[in-house]
Design a protein around this motif. Structure first.
Motif, PDB file in Angstrom:
ATOM      1  N   HIS A  19       6.290 -11.476 -15.174  1.00  0.00           N
ATOM      2  CA  HIS A  19       7.441 -10.807 -15.783  1.00  0.00           C
ATOM      3  C   HIS A  19       7.529  -9.342 -15.384  1.00  0.00           C
ATOM      4  O   HIS A  19       8.536  -8.706 -15.647  1.00  0.00           O
ATOM      5  CB  HIS A  19       7.351 -10.896 -17.313  1.00  0.00           C
ATOM      6  CG  HIS A  19       7.362 -12.318 -17.812  1.00  0.00           C
ATOM      7  ND1 HIS A  19       8.497 -13.082 -17.850  1.00  0.00           N
ATOM      8  CD2 HIS A  19       6.357 -13.115 -18.255  1.00  0.00           C
ATOM      9  CE1 HIS A  19       8.217 -14.297 -18.333  1.00  0.00           C
ATOM     10  NE2 HIS A  19       6.915 -14.336 -18.579  1.00  0.00           N
ATOM     11  N   ALA A  20       6.503  -8.803 -14.781  1.00  0.00           N
ATOM     12  CA  ALA A  20       6.525  -7.394 -14.375  1.00  0.00           C
ATOM     13  C   ALA A  20       7.014  -7.293 -12.941  1.00  0.00           C
ATOM     14  O   ALA A  20       6.283  -7.540 -12.009  1.00  0.00           O
ATOM     15  CB  ALA A  20       5.130  -6.786 -14.505  1.00  0.00           C
ATOM     16  N   HIS A  21       8.250  -6.959 -12.791  1.00  0.00           N
ATOM     17  CA  HIS A  21       8.845  -6.817 -11.459  1.00  0.00           C
ATOM     18  C   HIS A  21       8.842  -5.355 -11.089  1.00  0.00           C
ATOM     19  O   HIS A  21       9.669  -4.581 -11.547  1.00  0.00           O
ATOM     20  CB  HIS A  21      10.264  -7.370 -11.450  1.00  0.00           C
ATOM     21  CG  HIS A  21      10.293  -8.868 -11.511  1.00  0.00           C
ATOM     22  ND1 HIS A  21      10.839  -9.634 -10.528  1.00  0.00           N
ATOM     23  CD2 HIS A  21       9.820  -9.727 -12.433  1.00  0.00           C
ATOM     24  CE1 HIS A  21      10.731 -10.932 -10.843  1.00  0.00           C
ATOM     25  NE2 HIS A  21      10.110 -10.990 -12.000  1.00  0.00           N
ATOM     26  N   PRO A  22       7.921  -4.926 -10.256  1.00  0.00           N
ATOM     27  CA  PRO A  22       7.850  -3.517  -9.915  1.00  0.00           C
ATOM     28  C   PRO A  22       8.965  -3.135  -8.983  1.00  0.00           C
ATOM     29  O   PRO A  22       9.700  -3.953  -8.464  1.00  0.00           O
ATOM     30  CB  PRO A  22       6.483  -3.383  -9.229  1.00  0.00           C
ATOM     31  CG  PRO A  22       6.241  -4.719  -8.635  1.00  0.00           C
ATOM     32  CD  PRO A  22       6.897  -5.716  -9.519  1.00  0.00           C
ATOM     33  N   SER A  23       9.061  -1.867  -8.765  1.00  0.00           N
ATOM     34  CA  SER A  23      10.047  -1.382  -7.796  1.00  0.00           C
ATOM     35  C   SER A  23       9.617  -1.746  -6.400  1.00  0.00           C
ATOM     36  O   SER A  23       8.543  -2.239  -6.152  1.00  0.00           O
ATOM     37  CB  SER A  23      10.219   0.148  -7.933  1.00  0.00           C
ATOM     38  OG  SER A  23       9.022   0.799  -7.653  1.00  0.00           O
ATOM     39  N   SER A  24      10.492  -1.460  -5.455  1.00  0.00           N
ATOM     40  CA  SER A  24      10.288  -1.942  -4.104  1.00  0.00           C
ATOM     41  C   SER A  24       9.018  -1.434  -3.470  1.00  0.00           C
ATOM     42  O   SER A  24       8.434  -2.099  -2.637  1.00  0.00           O
ATOM     43  CB  SER A  24      11.485  -1.541  -3.229  1.00  0.00           C
ATOM     44  OG  SER A  24      11.603  -0.148  -3.197  1.00  0.00           O
ATOM     45  N   GLY A  25       8.549  -0.262  -3.846  1.00  0.00           N
ATOM     46  CA  GLY A  25       7.398   0.283  -3.168  1.00  0.00           C
ATOM     47  C   GLY A  25       6.119   0.210  -3.945  1.00  0.00           C
ATOM     48  O   GLY A  25       5.096   0.725  -3.516  1.00  0.00           O
ATOM     49  N   SER A  26       6.088  -0.443  -5.146  1.00  0.00           N
ATOM     50  CA  SER A  26       4.923  -0.379  -6.001  1.00  0.00           C
ATOM     51  C   SER A  26       3.921  -1.480  -5.748  1.00  0.00           C
ATOM     52  O   SER A  26       2.900  -1.546  -6.410  1.00  0.00           O
ATOM     53  CB  SER A  26       5.370  -0.426  -7.469  1.00  0.00           C
ATOM     54  OG  SER A  26       6.089  -1.615  -7.728  1.00  0.00           O
ATOM     55  N   THR A  27       4.196  -2.422  -4.828  1.00  0.00           N
ATOM     56  CA  THR A  27       3.224  -3.452  -4.502  1.00  0.00           C
ATOM     57  C   THR A  27       1.997  -2.806  -3.879  1.00  0.00           C
ATOM     58  O   THR A  27       2.132  -1.987  -2.976  1.00  0.00           O
ATOM     59  CB  THR A  27       3.835  -4.467  -3.522  1.00  0.00           C
ATOM     60  OG1 THR A  27       5.055  -4.933  -4.070  1.00  0.00           O
ATOM     61  CG2 THR A  27       2.892  -5.634  -3.314  1.00  0.00           C
ATOM     62  N   PRO A  28       0.790  -3.142  -4.364  1.00  0.00           N
ATOM     63  CA  PRO A  28      -0.405  -2.463  -3.847  1.00  0.00           C
ATOM     64  C   PRO A  28      -0.524  -2.582  -2.333  1.00  0.00           C
ATOM     65  O   PRO A  28      -0.189  -3.601  -1.734  1.00  0.00           O
ATOM     66  CB  PRO A  28      -1.552  -3.203  -4.560  1.00  0.00           C
ATOM     67  CG  PRO A  28      -0.927  -3.779  -5.777  1.00  0.00           C
ATOM     68  CD  PRO A  28       0.472  -4.114  -5.413  1.00  0.00           C
ATOM     69  N   THR A  29      -0.996  -1.524  -1.724  1.00  0.00           N
ATOM     70  CA  THR A  29      -1.160  -1.480  -0.285  1.00  0.00           C
ATOM     71  C   THR A  29      -2.631  -1.629   0.056  1.00  0.00           C
ATOM     72  O   THR A  29      -3.483  -0.975  -0.541  1.00  0.00           O
ATOM     73  CB  THR A  29      -0.633  -0.143   0.271  1.00  0.00           C
ATOM     74  OG1 THR A  29       0.722   0.016  -0.160  1.00  0.00           O
ATOM     75  CG2 THR A  29      -0.682  -0.121   1.769  1.00  0.00           C
ATOM     76  N   SER A  30      -2.928  -2.488   1.028  1.00  0.00           N
ATOM     77  CA  SER A  30      -4.311  -2.733   1.420  1.00  0.00           C
ATOM     78  C   SER A  30      -4.844  -1.545   2.216  1.00  0.00           C
ATOM     79  O   SER A  30      -4.080  -0.776   2.798  1.00  0.00           O
ATOM     80  CB  SER A  30      -4.395  -4.003   2.259  1.00  0.00           C
ATOM     81  OG  SER A  30      -3.723  -3.820   3.493  1.00  0.00           O
ATOM     82  N   PRO A  31      -6.179  -1.389   2.264  1.00  0.00           N
ATOM     83  CA  PRO A  31      -6.755  -0.275   3.043  1.00  0.00           C
ATOM     84  C   PRO A  31      -6.370  -0.333   4.519  1.00  0.00           C
ATOM     85  O   PRO A  31      -6.180   0.722   5.151  1.00  0.00           O
ATOM     86  CB  PRO A  31      -8.252  -0.457   2.841  1.00  0.00           C
ATOM     87  CG  PRO A  31      -8.386  -1.195   1.544  1.00  0.00           C
ATOM     88  CD  PRO A  31      -7.205  -2.101   1.487  1.00  0.00           C
TER      89      PRO A  31
END
Length: 397
Positions: free
Chosen positions: A5-17
């Motif tokens: 249910h938590a739909h983050p904004s377009s850039g909030s998906t975690p980024t891998s190292p």
């Protein structure tokens, strides 16, 4: 279940190292390229012996034009606004070396000449080496106040609707103008290769603006990669097209004068203009595709990478169909006087399409569109690969 249910904004998906390391490498490469191409300040000056000053019209004395100055009935300039204006104006200077003094200045004439009245704030060309009678010439009206009011209304509307996203968008717009005015144009005037300057400048713009507007995250990084790849492809297509069609870049009077007075590579300047013009639509398409894939993956974690790619590509096709029309309309609006002139001359269609001015606009539209089309599969494939989800009961391997 809370994550569903938590739909983050377009850039909030975690980024891998690994993605962060790649992003840092691109940032360093763009920074080093900007340092190598940075202008040294040895740009050519503008109009020698002339400068621009401001003034206010105190009074206007109109006179009957001589017969030789009147346009003949049926001529193209007959009835055109500002085509005939004879007389003088009393202008009080508000800037320049003789600020505060009042001078008699002839009224401007010709097609498109500004029509002045008492109380108008105007700009004048000041040539100190000319005779006193022709030392000042009226150029145009001052529009500073009106432009500031319009810009303030624009900023308020963006912030009122977009809130913090609107603020970040305005900051990104400021970064874009800063890079273009502070790096791209001075570097071109300083003799740097226009195409290389445009590639580096566009890369710097998209690096800062995308992360500033959409946040630091995986989808933004994917959109950045798709934009850079499509930008390089657009530059390659533009270089090939301009070379094959033997376009010189001196299609209009301003380009010709710029090439003569500043010694700039006009073909490279044409390529740079195509890249900069394509960038604004490119990042729109790539961000849309990256976010679409991310939202589809969240809505249905059972989708494979192939299914994510197929579903997001259908969205991309609809987006591209509308964007193509946007590009053509934008170029048609910018070139409307040229199109009207072509129709008025009633030349054969073959001669019209092969004319350098028209061919240049066709190359802009075609190359920009092909770059956009390439951006959809490139960005969608990268986003689907990173956002894929294993099916139930199937290991990630």
């Amino acid at each position: 279940m809370a994550g569903r249910h938590a739909h983050p904004s377009s850039g909030s998906t975690p980024t891998s190292p690994k993605v962060l390391a790649a992003m840092a490498a691109v940032l360093c490469a763009v920074g080093l390229a900007m340092v190598a191409l940075w202008p040294d300040g040895s740009t050519a000056s503008g109009r020698p012996g002339a400068q621009q000053v401001n003034g206010v019209v105190d009074d206007v004395e109109r006179q009957s034009c001589p017969a030789s100055a009147e346009p003949q009935p049926g001529s193209p300039s007959a009835g055109a606004p500002g085509s005939t204006a004879c007389g003088t104006a009393q202008v009080r200077l508000t800037s320049g070396p003789q600020s505060g003094n009042t001078f008699t200045v002839p009224l401007p004439s010709g097609v498109g000449a500004p029509q002045v009245s008492a109380g108008d704030e105007i700009t004048l060309a000041y040539s100190p080496e000319s005779s006193p009678a022709s030392r000042y010439a009226i150029l145009d009206h001052q529009r500073g106040t009106q432009l500031w009011v319009l810009l303030a209304a624009f900023a308020l509307s963006v912030v009122a609707f977009g809130r913090w996203r609107g603020v970040s968008a305005l900051l990104g717009l400021g970064v874009t103008f800063t890079v273009i005015m502070g790096f791209v144009i001075p570097a071109v005037l300083g003799g740097r290769p226009p195409l290389a300057v445009a590639v580096v400048g566009c890369s710097a713009i998209v690096l800062v603006v995308l992360y500033l507007t959409h946040g630091l995250g995986r989808t933004t990084t994917v959109a950045l990669a798709g934009t850079l790849a499509s930008l390089l492809l657009t530059g390659l297509l533009a270089a090939v097209s301009v070379s094959v069609m033997r376009l010189s870049g001196a299609g209009d009077e301003s380009s010709f004068i710029l090439g003569q007075s500043q010694g700039i590579d006009l073909r490279g300047l044409l390529l740079a203009g195509i890249l900069i013009g394509s960038l604004g639509v490119l990042d729109d398409v790539t961000v849309t595709q990256a976010v679409t894939v991310d939202e589809l993956a969240r809505a249905n974690p059972e989708f494979s990478a192939r299914e994510l790619y197929a579903a997001a590509t259908r969205v991309g096709r609809a987006h591209i169909a509308s964007v193509i029309n946007t590009i053509v309309l934008a170029y048609a609006g910018a070139s409307l006087p040229l199109l009207v002139l072509i129709v008025a001359l009633d030349d054969p269609v073959r001669d019209i399409l092969t004319d350098q001015l028209v061919a240049t606009e066709l190359v802009r539209s075609a190359v920009g569109t092909m770059g956009l089309i390439a951006a959809v599969p490139l960005t969608t494939a990268a986003a689907a690969f990173l956002a894929r989800r294993p099916r139930s009961g199937v290991s990630p391997a």
